[in-house]
Design an enzyme around this catalytic site. Sequence first.
Site, PDB file in Angstrom:
ATOM      1  N   SER A 407       0.824  -1.212   0.000  1.00  0.00           N
ATOM      2  CA  SER A 407       0.000   0.000   0.000  1.00  0.00           C
ATOM      3  C   SER A 407       0.858   1.262   0.000  1.00  0.00           C
ATOM      4  CB  SER A 407      -0.875   0.048   1.251  1.00  0.00           C
ATOM      5  OG  SER A 407      -1.629  -1.107   1.391  1.00  0.00           O
ATOM      6  N   HIS A 428      -1.485  -2.794  -6.971  1.00  0.00           N
ATOM      7  CA  HIS A 428      -2.145  -2.430  -5.712  1.00  0.00           C
ATOM      8  C   HIS A 428      -3.648  -2.632  -5.851  1.00  0.00           C
ATOM      9  CE1 HIS A 428      -3.312   0.802  -2.584  1.00  0.00           C
ATOM     10  NE2 HIS A 428      -3.122  -0.350  -1.994  1.00  0.00           N
ATOM     11  N   GLU A 440      -4.391  -0.100  -8.919  1.00  0.00           N
ATOM     12  CA  GLU A 440      -3.306   0.844  -9.189  1.00  0.00           C
ATOM     13  C   GLU A 440      -2.110   0.032  -9.678  1.00  0.00           C
ATOM     14  OE1 GLU A 440      -3.581   4.830  -6.402  1.00  0.00           O
ATOM     15  OE2 GLU A 440      -2.831   3.030  -5.457  1.00  0.00           O
ATOM     16  N   ASN A 478      -3.982   6.379  -1.664  1.00  0.00           N
ATOM     17  CA  ASN A 478      -3.731   6.496  -0.221  1.00  0.00           C
ATOM     18  C   ASN A 478      -2.971   7.770   0.121  1.00  0.00           C
ATOM     19  OD1 ASN A 478      -5.110   4.197   0.427  1.00  0.00           O
ATOM     20  ND2 ASN A 478      -3.314   2.868   0.452  1.00  0.00           N
TER      21      ASN A 478
HETATM   22  P1  NAI Z   1      -3.074  -9.769   6.266  1.00  0.00           P
HETATM   23  O1  NAI Z   1      -2.412  -9.625   7.564  1.00  0.00           O
HETATM   24  O2  NAI Z   1      -4.539 -10.014   6.220  1.00  0.00           O
HETATM   25  O3  NAI Z   1      -2.391 -10.949   5.441  1.00  0.00           O
HETATM   26  C1  NAI Z   1      -1.015 -11.084   5.293  1.00  0.00           C
HETATM   27  C2  NAI Z   1      -0.728 -12.570   5.129  1.00  0.00           C
HETATM   28  O4  NAI Z   1       0.626 -12.727   4.767  1.00  0.00           O
HETATM   29  C3  NAI Z   1      -0.952 -13.372   6.404  1.00  0.00           C
HETATM   30  O5  NAI Z   1      -1.879 -14.403   6.145  1.00  0.00           O
HETATM   31  C4  NAI Z   1       0.426 -13.918   6.727  1.00  0.00           C
HETATM   32  O6  NAI Z   1       0.387 -15.212   7.276  1.00  0.00           O
HETATM   33  C5  NAI Z   1       1.077 -13.918   5.371  1.00  0.00           C
HETATM   34  N1  NAI Z   1       2.540 -13.886   5.438  1.00  0.00           N
HETATM   35  C6  NAI Z   1       3.314 -13.174   6.270  1.00  0.00           C
HETATM   36  N2  NAI Z   1       4.611 -13.434   6.017  1.00  0.00           N
HETATM   37  C7  NAI Z   1       4.645 -14.309   4.999  1.00  0.00           C
HETATM   38  C8  NAI Z   1       5.681 -14.959   4.309  1.00  0.00           C
HETATM   39  N3  NAI Z   1       6.949 -14.734   4.599  1.00  0.00           N
HETATM   40  N4  NAI Z   1       5.353 -15.814   3.312  1.00  0.00           N
HETATM   41  C9  NAI Z   1       4.064 -16.053   3.016  1.00  0.00           C
HETATM   42  N5  NAI Z   1       3.048 -15.468   3.655  1.00  0.00           N
HETATM   43  C10 NAI Z   1       3.329 -14.609   4.635  1.00  0.00           C
HETATM   44  O7  NAI Z   1      -2.685  -8.481   5.431  1.00  0.00           O
HETATM   45  P2  NAI Z   1      -3.450  -7.833   4.205  1.00  0.00           P
HETATM   46  O8  NAI Z   1      -4.417  -6.861   4.717  1.00  0.00           O
HETATM   47  O9  NAI Z   1      -3.888  -8.899   3.287  1.00  0.00           O
HETATM   48  O10 NAI Z   1      -2.283  -6.995   3.517  1.00  0.00           O
HETATM   49  C11 NAI Z   1      -1.321  -7.583   2.698  1.00  0.00           C
HETATM   50  C12 NAI Z   1      -0.647  -6.527   1.870  1.00  0.00           C
HETATM   51  O11 NAI Z   1      -1.636  -5.894   1.074  1.00  0.00           O
HETATM   52  C13 NAI Z   1       0.019  -5.424   2.670  1.00  0.00           C
HETATM   53  O12 NAI Z   1       1.171  -5.012   1.998  1.00  0.00           O
HETATM   54  C14 NAI Z   1      -1.027  -4.328   2.684  1.00  0.00           C
HETATM   55  O13 NAI Z   1      -0.481  -3.047   2.831  1.00  0.00           O
HETATM   56  C15 NAI Z   1      -1.610  -4.493   1.302  1.00  0.00           C
HETATM   57  N6  NAI Z   1      -2.965  -3.972   1.131  1.00  0.00           N
HETATM   58  C16 NAI Z   1      -3.904  -4.140   2.106  1.00  0.00           C
HETATM   59  C17 NAI Z   1      -5.182  -3.650   1.924  1.00  0.00           C
HETATM   60  C18 NAI Z   1      -6.231  -3.860   2.950  1.00  0.00           C
HETATM   61  O14 NAI Z   1      -7.267  -3.166   2.891  1.00  0.00           O
HETATM   62  N7  NAI Z   1      -6.087  -4.774   3.865  1.00  0.00           N
HETATM   63  C19 NAI Z   1      -5.550  -2.924   0.696  1.00  0.00           C
HETATM   64  C20 NAI Z   1      -4.505  -2.883  -0.296  1.00  0.00           C
HETATM   65  C21 NAI Z   1      -3.264  -3.367  -0.051  1.00  0.00           C
END
Ligand code: NAI
Length: 699
Positions: A407, A428, A440, A478
């Site tokens: 993000s 994104h 994005e 953002n």
């Molecule tokens: P989340 O916390 O829901 O999921 C992240 C996942 O990555 C977890 O299931 C975790 O177990 C896994 N993970 C962590 N380390 C890992 C590794 N080394 N190898 C494989 N899996 C691993 O987070 P979320 O919300 O899905 O965010 C993920 C990315 O997307 C971040 O960079 C965030 O900034 C971005 N993002 C999030 C949005 C949102 O609204 N939640 C919107 C747009 C982008």
Amino acid sequence: MTNPVSYSLVDDIGVISINNPPVNALSHAVRSGLLEAIEAAGRDDSRAIVIQCEGRTFIAGADITEFGKQPLDPWLPQVVDAIEACPKPVVAALHGTALGGGFEVALGSHYRIALESARVGLPEVKLGLLPGAGGTQRTPRLAGARTALDLMTSGTPVPASTALETGLIDRIVAGDLPAAAIDYARELADRASGCRRTSELASPDEDAQLFADYRAELSKKARGQLAPQKIVDCVEAACRLPFAEGSAVEREAFAECMASPQSAGLRHMFFAERAAARVDGLPRNTALRDIRRVGVIGAGTMGSGIAMNFANAGLEVSLLEVDDEALKRGLKTIEKNYAGGVKRGKMSEAQAAETRARISGTTDYASLAGAELIVEAVFENLELKKDIFAKLDEIAKPGAILATNTSYQDVNEIAAVTGRPEDVIGLHFFSPAHIMKLLEVVRADKTADDVLATCMKLSKAIRKIPVVSGVCYGFIGNRMLKGYGREANLCLIEGGTPETIDAAMQGWGMAMGPMRVFDLAGLDVGYKARQGLPEAERGDPRAFAIPDALVEMGRLGQKSGAGLYSYDPETRDYRFDDESKALIEAQAGKLGIERRDIAADEIVDRLIYALINEGMHIVEEGIAQRPSDIDVVYVYGYGFPAWRGGPMFYADAVGLATVYERICEFRERFGSDNWEPAPLLERLAKENRSLADWADSRD
Ligand code: NAI
Ligand code: 3HC
């Protein structure tokens, strides 16, 4: 200029053929050609007439590029009336998408035959308009008021089979449409079926309750919008008045909608969305990379939705997690989402099962070695992302595109840990990733042209609307949100309540007020991000005193049952409770802020002008390719009302001088730390120019 309409006799049948690529829009030349051809066909020896189109579709509507200009004779209603008045049977042969004025041409014809794959519809409402060539009067006469209202107020096209069931078309064929249409016309002539004129059909008999219910529903569903309500007026007129009088009601309503700022905003969005798909300086014939298998890393909120997008588009997906437990959780979310899709009628059980089967889970990076695209969606942590990209550099096959869903993080820094920065890009997605339309596409300094071109093409395959962004903190969306959020929180501590602030913004047209958005996203997200920053970089302390205090007392937002509002665990109904009220007042007291009533227009101006001001920086820095790209980001990613045309279009509509003066006033009142007009805004305001004019002068 060659005439886009040709006429020929196929034995005893006159065939009018339209050829105006790409979508056979009803430009002035098409309208003139069609009128001339129908008049000629009416006079010659033909026994019946077919109207058909070359290329990929039947007429897809009026020519939107002509809207807002001086209308030229013949007008479309004249053409449609002339078709209906023709003394011989006229058959419209529909393929592709017969939309808007195109479908009105078909409704003016006496009979309609369609290819089974065709879709028909009246999508004018999506442009802030209503059908203006008799569609509001003929549709209810053919299919009844309710079907007509559904078709026109949703703007969603229906398949030929539905059109047949509801009486909008007469026959469906598979295979050779032109031949079938000629056979149908001959059959009608042989049977002496005559000219079945829709305008002569009796008006449907509908009681007033239907219209009252519709108006009430639309005032919620299409809050603040003119065209949907006007459609109800026109359909009611069709049920109550003779055709000519109903048509006069339609004509007046159409003119009013066409002149409205809402239609101007929606028309702007139509072209903005298509312009966003074009990348300046990228050769049109850039060879694309072939993507068949996709790897997704992280099966959390985003990764699971991202995986679904690709599976839905028919690609094979490998979803990687840290361990079996996290993987199981992610796959379960996916199951649940597909089950929800089946329940809502989006897909059949069988389709869901087949699509779901394209996603396989893994905890082994070796499983991603065959992927042509790998999307990383792990925690928002730069070091973690860099580790993963270093690993990907080792295992990914040559030519694979390596994408991050970050993000905020610097995509250049992430690319730099690989030996192939040209293959690295940001993709994104927005949450929920399998639903939100915006994508994005973040072009890093070294991203190769073919990587960018492939991702733009791929986004269409996964039914997203792509917008290119340069690298900066928060990219387009953002980054702009920062000022918007700051002002929302400042209005809160200065005297607003979650309810007054949300009411002001929703009343203005935002899909959801900022306070509900904060609660939905989780107040802890911003809290954690701030904790990671040195105090001097956290921003205006008055803006985060309330969210920080809420987090520290365990009110994280919807997920913990309470944040700015408290939530009913069953219904998710929300209310502003005494605890939140006391906390807000206490924080204001602690900072020595004397709370005051803040009017809705101040709230709106502060939040929206903060967006616009940052948008001005973004276009001037070249982070967005063009101002309209920012509009696409805000409308498709952040619930900005499409009928206001996005923040940058809105700025032009208000007038840049007015926006500039108001921002200067805010600088006076609230200080220059938060309110310094962007240099581009200042310059254009002083030159009395618009942003659109500035963008055009660069082309
Ligand atoms: P989340 O916390 O829901 O999921 C992240 C996942 O990555 C977890 O299931 C975790 O177990 C896994 N993970 C962590 N380390 C890992 C590794 N080394 N190898 C494989 N899996 C691993 O987070 P979320 O919300 O899905 O965010 C993920 C990315 O997307 C971040 O960079 C965030 O900034 C971005 N993002 C999030 C949005 C949102 O609204 N939640 C919107 C747009 C982008
Ligand atoms: N007028 C002018 N240009 C149009 C157009 C129209 N009605 N419809 C599409 N185009 C242009 C697009 O701008 C695009 O141009 P570009 O390549 O230069 O960007 C090109 O045609 C191809 O369009 P798409 O990229 O959208 O192609 P798709 O295949 O994805 O979709 C479509 C085709 C479903 C026909 C879609 O373009 C569409 O929905 N068009 C608009 C249909 C519409 O709203 N019709 C009603 C118009 S209002 C009206 O008819 C008023 C009447 O009641 C009086």
